[in-house]
Motif scaffolding. Structure first.
Motif, PDB file in Angstrom:
ATOM      1  N   ALA A  28       0.829  -1.204   0.000  1.00 32.77           N
ATOM      2  CA  ALA A  28       0.000   0.000   0.000  1.00 32.77           C
ATOM      3  C   ALA A  28       0.865   1.257   0.000  1.00 32.77           C
ATOM      4  N   ALA A  39       0.948   3.989  -2.895  1.00 35.52           N
ATOM      5  CA  ALA A  39       0.630   5.388  -2.575  1.00 35.52           C
ATOM      6  C   ALA A  39       1.743   6.320  -3.036  1.00 35.52           C
ATOM      7  N   LEU A  62      -4.641   5.317   1.900  1.00 40.71           N
ATOM      8  CA  LEU A  62      -3.562   4.657   2.643  1.00 40.71           C
ATOM      9  C   LEU A  62      -3.864   4.657   4.139  1.00 40.71           C
TER      10      LEU A  62
END
Length: 155
Positions: free
Chosen positions: A51, A55, A82
Protein backbone atom coordinates in the motif's frame (compact mmCIF):
# COMPACT_ATOMS: atom_id res chain seq x y z
CA UNK A 1 -15.13 21.75 -9.00
CA UNK A 2 -11.52 20.66 -9.20
CA UNK A 3 -10.44 18.11 -11.76
CA UNK A 4 -7.38 15.95 -11.42
CA UNK A 5 -5.44 15.31 -14.61
CA UNK A 6 -3.25 12.25 -14.71
CA UNK A 7 -0.26 12.46 -17.02
CA UNK A 8 1.29 9.01 -17.51
CA UNK A 9 3.93 10.13 -19.97
CA UNK A 10 7.14 8.31 -18.82
CA UNK A 11 9.26 11.44 -19.21
CA UNK A 12 6.83 13.48 -17.09
CA UNK A 13 6.60 10.68 -14.52
CA UNK A 14 10.39 10.48 -14.23
CA UNK A 15 10.60 14.26 -13.79
CA UNK A 16 7.82 14.30 -11.20
CA UNK A 17 9.11 11.44 -9.09
CA UNK A 18 12.89 11.68 -9.38
CA UNK A 19 13.74 15.33 -9.94
CA UNK A 20 15.13 16.19 -6.49
CA UNK A 21 17.42 14.77 -3.84
CA UNK A 22 14.49 14.67 -1.41
CA UNK A 23 12.53 12.40 -3.76
CA UNK A 24 15.51 10.09 -4.16
CA UNK A 25 15.83 9.97 -0.37
CA UNK A 26 12.14 9.14 -0.15
CA UNK A 27 12.34 6.18 -2.54
CA UNK A 28 15.47 4.86 -0.81
CA UNK A 29 13.77 5.06 2.60
CA UNK A 30 10.66 3.43 1.17
CA UNK A 31 12.72 0.58 -0.28
CA UNK A 32 14.65 0.11 2.97
CA UNK A 33 11.40 0.03 5.00
CA UNK A 34 9.50 -2.20 2.57
CA UNK A 35 12.27 -4.76 1.96
CA UNK A 36 12.14 -6.53 5.36
CA UNK A 37 8.34 -6.35 5.33
CA UNK A 38 8.12 -8.01 1.92
CA UNK A 39 10.89 -10.49 2.59
CA UNK A 40 9.93 -11.92 5.98
CA UNK A 41 6.82 -10.05 7.05
CA UNK A 42 3.40 -11.50 7.63
CA UNK A 43 0.23 -10.27 5.98
CA UNK A 44 0.17 -6.96 7.93
CA UNK A 45 3.71 -6.01 6.94
CA UNK A 46 3.30 -7.06 3.31
CA UNK A 47 -0.06 -5.37 2.90
CA UNK A 48 1.25 -2.12 4.38
CA UNK A 49 4.41 -2.23 2.26
CA UNK A 50 2.44 -2.77 -0.95
CA UNK A 51 0.00 0.00 0.00
CA UNK A 52 2.84 2.43 0.80
CA UNK A 53 4.64 1.73 -2.47
CA UNK A 54 1.38 2.12 -4.40
CA UNK A 55 0.63 5.39 -2.58
CA UNK A 56 4.10 6.73 -3.32
CA UNK A 57 3.78 5.94 -7.03
CA UNK A 58 0.17 7.14 -7.17
CA UNK A 59 1.04 10.43 -5.50
CA UNK A 60 3.66 11.05 -8.16
CA UNK A 61 1.11 10.41 -10.87
CA UNK A 62 -1.62 12.70 -9.54
CA UNK A 63 0.51 15.49 -8.10
CA UNK A 64 0.17 18.72 -10.01
CA UNK A 65 3.73 19.97 -10.38
CA UNK A 66 2.51 23.32 -11.74
CA UNK A 67 0.43 24.04 -8.63
CA UNK A 68 2.57 25.71 -6.01
CA UNK A 69 -0.17 26.77 -3.57
CA UNK A 70 -3.28 25.12 -2.24
CA UNK A 71 -4.56 21.65 -1.76
CA UNK A 72 -3.44 18.75 -3.93
CA UNK A 73 -6.76 16.87 -4.08
CA UNK A 74 -5.35 13.75 -5.73
CA UNK A 75 -2.56 13.37 -3.19
CA UNK A 76 -5.02 13.93 -0.35
CA UNK A 77 -7.31 11.17 -1.65
CA UNK A 78 -4.41 8.75 -1.96
CA UNK A 79 -3.27 9.58 1.58
CA UNK A 80 -6.80 8.98 2.89
CA UNK A 81 -6.95 5.58 1.17
CA UNK A 82 -3.56 4.66 2.64
CA UNK A 83 -4.78 5.79 6.07
CA UNK A 84 -7.84 3.53 5.71
CA UNK A 85 -5.59 0.58 4.80
CA UNK A 86 -3.28 1.22 7.75
CA UNK A 87 -6.24 1.56 10.13
CA UNK A 88 -7.72 -1.71 8.85
CA UNK A 89 -4.38 -3.44 9.42
CA UNK A 90 -4.12 -1.94 12.92
CA UNK A 91 -7.62 -3.14 13.83
CA UNK A 92 -7.23 -6.66 12.42
CA UNK A 93 -3.66 -7.60 13.25
CA UNK A 94 -2.01 -8.51 16.52
CA UNK A 95 0.98 -6.25 15.88
CA UNK A 96 1.69 -2.93 17.60
CA UNK A 97 3.48 -1.11 14.77
CA UNK A 98 0.36 -0.54 12.60
CA UNK A 99 -1.09 1.62 15.38
CA UNK A 100 1.97 3.86 15.26
CA UNK A 101 1.98 3.90 11.46
CA UNK A 102 -1.72 4.82 11.42
CA UNK A 103 -1.17 7.60 13.95
CA UNK A 104 1.78 9.09 12.07
CA UNK A 105 0.06 8.85 8.71
CA UNK A 106 -3.16 10.21 10.19
CA UNK A 107 -1.28 13.32 11.30
CA UNK A 108 0.12 13.65 7.80
CA UNK A 109 -3.35 13.28 6.28
CA UNK A 110 -4.66 15.87 8.72
CA UNK A 111 -2.24 18.38 7.17
CA UNK A 112 -4.26 18.24 3.96
CA UNK A 113 -7.33 19.42 5.85
CA UNK A 114 -5.30 22.19 7.47
CA UNK A 115 -4.39 23.41 3.98
CA UNK A 116 -8.05 23.14 2.98
CA UNK A 117 -9.04 25.39 5.90
CA UNK A 118 -6.17 27.87 5.55
CA UNK A 119 -4.06 27.96 2.39
CA UNK A 120 -1.32 29.88 4.25
CA UNK A 121 -0.30 26.58 5.89
CA UNK A 122 1.07 25.60 2.49
CA UNK A 123 4.78 26.08 2.15
CA UNK A 124 7.79 25.08 4.17
CA UNK A 125 5.76 24.13 7.24
CA UNK A 126 3.50 21.83 5.24
CA UNK A 127 6.48 20.25 3.48
CA UNK A 128 8.52 19.67 6.63
CA UNK A 129 5.63 18.37 8.73
CA UNK A 130 4.38 16.13 5.92
CA UNK A 131 7.87 14.76 5.36
CA UNK A 132 8.38 14.12 9.06
CA UNK A 133 5.12 12.17 9.39
CA UNK A 134 5.86 10.22 6.19
CA UNK A 135 9.29 9.18 7.40
CA UNK A 136 7.88 8.24 10.83
CA UNK A 137 5.26 6.07 9.10
CA UNK A 138 8.03 4.35 7.15
CA UNK A 139 10.03 3.94 10.37
CA UNK A 140 7.08 2.14 11.98
CA UNK A 141 6.94 -0.25 9.00
CA UNK A 142 10.69 -0.80 9.16
CA UNK A 143 10.59 -1.60 12.88
CA UNK A 144 7.64 -3.94 12.30
CA UNK A 145 9.46 -5.68 9.45
CA UNK A 146 12.69 -6.06 11.40
CA UNK A 147 10.79 -7.30 14.45
CA UNK A 148 9.05 -9.86 12.23
CA UNK A 149 12.37 -10.98 10.73
CA UNK A 150 13.52 -12.11 14.18
CA UNK A 151 10.57 -14.49 14.51
CA UNK A 152 10.07 -17.78 12.71
CA UNK A 153 7.82 -17.74 9.65
CA UNK A 154 4.32 -18.56 10.89
CA UNK A 155 1.89 -16.69 8.67
Amino acid sequence: MTTVAIDINPVTLRRMIFHSLYQWLGIVCLAVAAAPAMWRGGWPERTAAIAMVAAWLGSGLVQNGMQLWGLQIGVMLIDLVLLAVLLAIALRSDRWWPMWASAFHGLGALLHFAVLVDAKVWGRTYFIAGSLFSFLTLAALLVGGINRMRRPLAD
